[in-house]
Design an enzyme around this catalytic site. Structure first.
Site, PDB file in Angstrom:
ATOM      1  N   ARG A 263     -21.026  12.441  11.703  1.00  0.00           N
ATOM      2  CA  ARG A 263     -21.467  11.554  10.471  1.00  0.00           C
ATOM      3  C   ARG A 263     -22.460  10.537  10.914  1.00  0.00           C
ATOM      4  O   ARG A 263     -23.392  10.474  10.280  1.00  0.00           O
ATOM      5  CB  ARG A 263     -20.268  11.092   9.895  1.00  0.00           C
ATOM      6  CG  ARG A 263     -19.221  12.175   9.503  1.00  0.00           C
ATOM      7  CD  ARG A 263     -18.078  11.597   8.814  1.00  0.00           C
ATOM      8  NE  ARG A 263     -17.300  12.685   8.111  1.00  0.00           N
ATOM      9  CZ  ARG A 263     -16.087  12.472   7.521  1.00  0.00           C
ATOM     10  NH1 ARG A 263     -15.487  11.129   7.565  1.00  0.00           N
ATOM     11  NH2 ARG A 263     -15.317  13.516   7.166  1.00  0.00           N
TER      12      ARG A 263
ATOM     13  N   ALA B 137      -0.418   5.907   4.919  1.00  0.00           N
ATOM     14  CA  ALA B 137       0.005   5.245   5.752  1.00  0.00           C
ATOM     15  C   ALA B 137       1.250   4.420   5.340  1.00  0.00           C
ATOM     16  O   ALA B 137       2.426   4.596   5.751  1.00  0.00           O
ATOM     17  CB  ALA B 137      -0.892   4.485   6.644  1.00  0.00           C
TER      18      ALA B 137
ATOM     19  N   GLY C 259       0.749  -1.135  -0.098  1.00  0.00           N
ATOM     20  CA  GLY C 259       0.029  -0.042   0.174  1.00  0.00           C
ATOM     21  C   GLY C 259       0.915   1.295   0.034  1.00  0.00           C
ATOM     22  O   GLY C 259       1.955   1.255   0.636  1.00  0.00           O
TER      23      GLY C 259
END
Lengths: 257, 647
Positions: B337, B44, B40
């Site tokens: 939210r 991060a 990834g």
């Protein structure tokens, strides 16, 4: 009810990098004006798959106009006819029933076709790797408000940094020049106080890599700015030229890196 | 399954510094002997890969996109929180910590959240040093705005493209390390499995998405920063490629999966337009700073608006229900939210929804434009308004925007301890892929903060600690010649061949849509025992059908988007079942997890702290075996558990 449209698509098909490509003609029907161009391509793909044929390969990811992954030259224009719009944000309401649409990959020598509409844009990564950064290891930053940056400067840097690295500028340019892409990154970093230390080194290194990757020179045609989905201005190329020229002069007297 | 959270001893505010001191260090000259695999390249992963390489480790980084710059962190619009208190309005590490724990409905781990708040200020410093062009005031200092769930202005932003600018900062740092030869970057590679040697994560099996070649990669440890699983819903705000495969494969190899039912439905997305739609587009929560959310008071008026017989601008004030301002006067349109999404759903369930489908509410800037002028609004949200116009064809300066909740973020993820290490030793998990910091609901502008906190300031320390503990003699000892690699590689290849050989009639996309429908209906904004039990049965049925009637055209070699999707959908179907099981197990409502059986008289979420103040961690036991539930109790020593109120 909303209006739908039937379209004829002439799509570039090429099985692999070394294969010879050709156009294939397809029909798609009942396309909603609210669909995005890529959703229309999805419909075509599902149609092909259902018929046991391979779908059209194309790059796409975020589908909200920011990742820069989608490409395609639509009716001769990278990202299609709408100004300041990526292919994924191009909606079918801009086309009309019965229209024929030609869809090709981004064409440029430094962007070899991988398959159908997918191209390899890793040359852009290599330009950044050679100098499109500010050397500041994690943990080494001073307090963020320690260096005030005039709003005008910050806004200019932001204008430049808005580039999404899609490559439309290269595909639009008859010379396949990457000056707008490289200029945007150089302008972003060279205009900020944090980026000044490496200003000359950056300009020299990035231009050298850009040339080495086979991108052509800029002859002030301006197609890049017109095709850019983020409306990056030609001023960025002017700044790159300025910074590169200064860097060369300085480098002549004393190597800058 | 060992769920030792390894929270350091000592007072909350000193835990991280004392832990940093107690962790093992690796001598700079020895670091190059270790090889770290990072999967990834978002905030991060990209930041971790860059930072570990800066420290001197040898790093390999993998991403499925054609460039690390395209990871989905890029799509975050609104901003990043940090406890800088530049606005002198009462912010502090303590307050950011408190807001985040409360915002997460008291289902996150105190020590992790405190550390997040603590390093938040360093993140802003680092990003500015890397050249991130944050918005500034005329005096040259950084500007802030407010975000949902907070009463201070602590959000830093770069127009409406904060995620892009932060990612480009991390990408620049990563690119520098690639250029220096410290990071080997593998673009267009997808992780298909994880390799364990003697119980420790020592490598991965990936597929080259251009050539189709399946290859082995060995390392001294593995960092997964592979994002969230929102695409299990088919329609979400995630990028098309976002998937659960890396996390789910790790789960099948022994990593506990924590709180999979915690998903975030974001209140401000553009409403669905039709069944051919491929994704939903988020409009930044920052719009709620100036936009007012409303629907007509009664269903009949809403119907007239839906049918185009009434222009919403003509509706008198008295006939409008600004339901967030009415229900939550102190937070108003900036209610968190989960609460805002449920309120919108409620209004639509009452037949007061707008948009052609009836699934939409207004987000109206009329008053803000009247107050501040169009130019000011343009300056703040210009690109968002433009995006809205481009997608819907409507001009939001003239007619109110329409929004509806959509799946946006997943708080659940692989279980990690304080070091961000999963239950597989040597496997670290960062960013949205782990479960650690947001509890049952994430506050706006906190995802970017967590991604960069993990990548720049947590993993570089804790990974080093693990490597130090293994000792330099172990560095580079495991190679791809180890029989474990051959075994897992054979599994991966067998699975690919199986997907290709079913020769059924239904496409991967069609299965994906059906999966999404089941999850959205039964494990979306409102969940019930009956619905979830039905969903589990439906998903088991869908899984059987998938493996007997899937149609994948093309072969294993070369570029094959159908094969890629098929593999991801296969994992999503299994994962969806786990999600439903988790939601079924959790007999309470908290944050984004709303069980209709557990609500207050006013329809608010009803938590059960006595029985459910724990992290639910699932252990995989086999394809047709029910997973095992483990519990990590959540112990609150610094925050008093209270009913979350934004009234």
């Amino acid at each position: 009810m909303e209006k739908t449209m039937n379209l004829t698509l002439k799509v570039w098909r090429q099985t692999s990098a070394n294969a010879k490509g050709h156009f294939e003609t397809y029909k798609v029907e009942n396309i909603s004006g609210d669909s995005s161009f890529l959703e229309m391509m999805d419909i075509l793909s599902e149609q092909l798959v259902e018929a046991g044929k391979e779908p059209v390969a194309f790059d796409h990811d975020c589908r909200e106009g920011i990742c820069g992954m989608c490409s395609m030259t639509i009716n001769g224009i990278p990202h299609g006819p709408e100004k300041a719009t990526t292919t994924c944000q191009l909606h079918m309401r801009h086309f009309h029933d019965g229209q024929t649409i030609t869809i090709e990959p981004f064409r440029a020598k430094p962007f070899p076709v991988l398959k159908d509409l997918m191209v390899d844009r890793s040359a852009f990564d290599r330009i950044i790797q050679s100098g499109g950064f500010i050397t500041a290891r994690a943990g080494s930053g001073v307090d963020a408000n320690a260096i005030p940056i005039p709003k005008k400067t910050a806004d200019y840097a932001m204008d430049a940094a808005a580039c999404i690295g899609c490559g439309a500028c290269v595909a639009a340019c008859p010379n396949a020049s990457a000056m707008l892409f490289t200029g945007a990154k150089v302008s972003h970093m060279n205009s900020l106080p944090q980026g000044k230390a490496e200003k000359h080194r950056r300009a020299l290194a990035m231009v050298t890599t850009m040339d080495g990757e086979g991108f052509g020179g800029c002859t002030n045609i301006g197609e890049c700015e017109a095709a850019c989905p983020k409306s990056i201005s030609l001023d960025m190329i002017a700044q790159l030229n300025r910074d590169y020229a200064t860097a060369q002069v300085k480098n002549f007297f004393q190597p800058v890196s | 399954m060992n769920l030792d959270s390894k929270i350091p001893e000592g007072p909350l505010a000193e835990k991280w510094s004392s832990h940093k001191f107690n962790m093992k260090l690796v001598n700079p000259a020895n670091r190059r002997k270790y090889h770290v695999i990072v999967v990834g390249s978002g905030l991060a992963g990209g930041a971790a890969a860059a930072s570990l390489a800066e420290q001197g480790y040898k790093v390999s980084c993998f991403c499925y996109q054609d460039s690390p710059r395209r990871a989905h962190s890029i799509a975050a619009q609104g901003g990043i929180n940090a406890a800088k208190n530049y606005q002198n309005d009462g912010d502090s590490v303590q307050r950011l910590f408190y807001d985040t724990v409360k915002g997460g409905d008291y289902r996150s781990r105190e020590a992790n959240v405190y550390r997040l708040a603590e390093v938040s200020a360093d993140i802003i410093d680092q990003c500015v040093a890397n050249g991130v062009p944050f918005a500034r005031e005329y005096g040259g200092l950084l500007a802030n705005r407010s975000f949902g769930g907070a009463q201070v202005s602590r959000t830093f932003y770069a127009r409406g493209q904060t995620g892009q600018q932060l990612l480009l900062g991390a990408y620049a740092a990563l690119s520098r390390q690639i250029g220096l030869g410290n990071v080997k970057m593998h673009n267009r590679h997808e992780l298909l499995d994880v390799v364990k040697v003697e119980g420790h994560a020592k490598g991965i099996i990936v597929r080259n998405m251009v050539s189709g070649e399946v290859s082995r990669h060995a390392g001294d440890c593995v960092v997964l920063a592979t994002g969230g699983y929102g695409n299990v819903f088919f329609l979400s705000t995630n990028a098309q490629g976002c998937n659960v495969t890396a996390a789910y494969r790790a789960h099948k190899r022994g990593a506990g999966f924590a709180n999979p039912c915690y998903t975030q439905i974001h209140p401000t997305c553009i409403p669905v337009h039709g069944d051919k739609q491929s994704k939903l587009t988020l409009m930044s929560e920052s719009l709620r700073n100036d936009g007012r959310v409303w629907t007509p008071m009664d269903a009949e008026t809403a119907k007239q608006i839906r049918e185009g017989r009434l222009d919403p601008n003509q509706l008198p004030e008295a006939d409008r229900d600004y339901f967030l301002e009415r229900k939550y006067p102190s937070f108003g349109n900036l209610a968190p939210r989960d609460i805002s999404s449920r309120a919108a759903k409620e209004a639509c369930d009452e037949g007061r929804g707008v948009a052609a489908t009836g699934l939409g509410v207004f987000l109206d800037f009329r008053d803000a434009i009247k107050r501040d002028g169009q130019k000011a609004i343009e300056e703040r949200y210009g690109n968002l308004f433009e995006m809205y116009r481009c997608i819907t064809g409507d001009n939001p300066y003239e007619t109110p925007m329409m929004i509806f909740p959509a799946v946006h973020y997943t708080m659940g993820g692989l279980w990690v301890d304080y070091n961000l290490e999963s239950t597989i030793p040597g496997m670290f998990v960062g960013g949205e892929a782990n479960f650690s910091d947001h509890g049952a609901n994430r506050l706006g502008a906190s995802a970017l903060m967590q991604g960069l906190a993990d990548g720049y300031f947590v993993l570089p320390y804790t990974v080093g600690n693990y490597l130090g503990e293994q000792g330099v003699a172990a560095a580079g000892k495991v190679t791809t010649d180890h029989p474990a690699f051959a075994e897992v590689e054979a599994d991966v290849k067998a699975r690919i061949n199986k997907l290709l050989s079913i020769n059924g009639t239904e496409t991967p996309r069609s299965f994906h849509k059906r999966l999404g429908q089941i999850i959205w209906n039964q494990c979306g904004m409102a969940r019930s025992k009956e619905g979830l039990e039905g969903a589990i049965r439906d998903l088991q049925e869908l899984r059987k059908e998938f493996w007997s009637n899937l149609k994948v055209v093309g072969g294993a070699d070369g570029i094959n988007p159908e094969l890629e999707r098929a593999g991801r959908v296969a994992d999503f179907i299994e994962f969806g079942e786990l999600m439903c099981r988790d939601a079924l197990m959790r007999e309470e409502s908290c944050g984004g997890h709303f069980r209709v059986e557990h609500q207050t008289e006013e329809g608010e979420a009803l938590r059960d702290d006595e029985n459910y103040a724990f992290v639910g961690v699932w252990e995989y036991l086999g394809d047709d075996v029910e997973p095992n539930l483990h519990k990590e109790p959540l112990i609150y020593e610094n925050v008093k558990l209270a009913t979350r109120s934004y009234k």
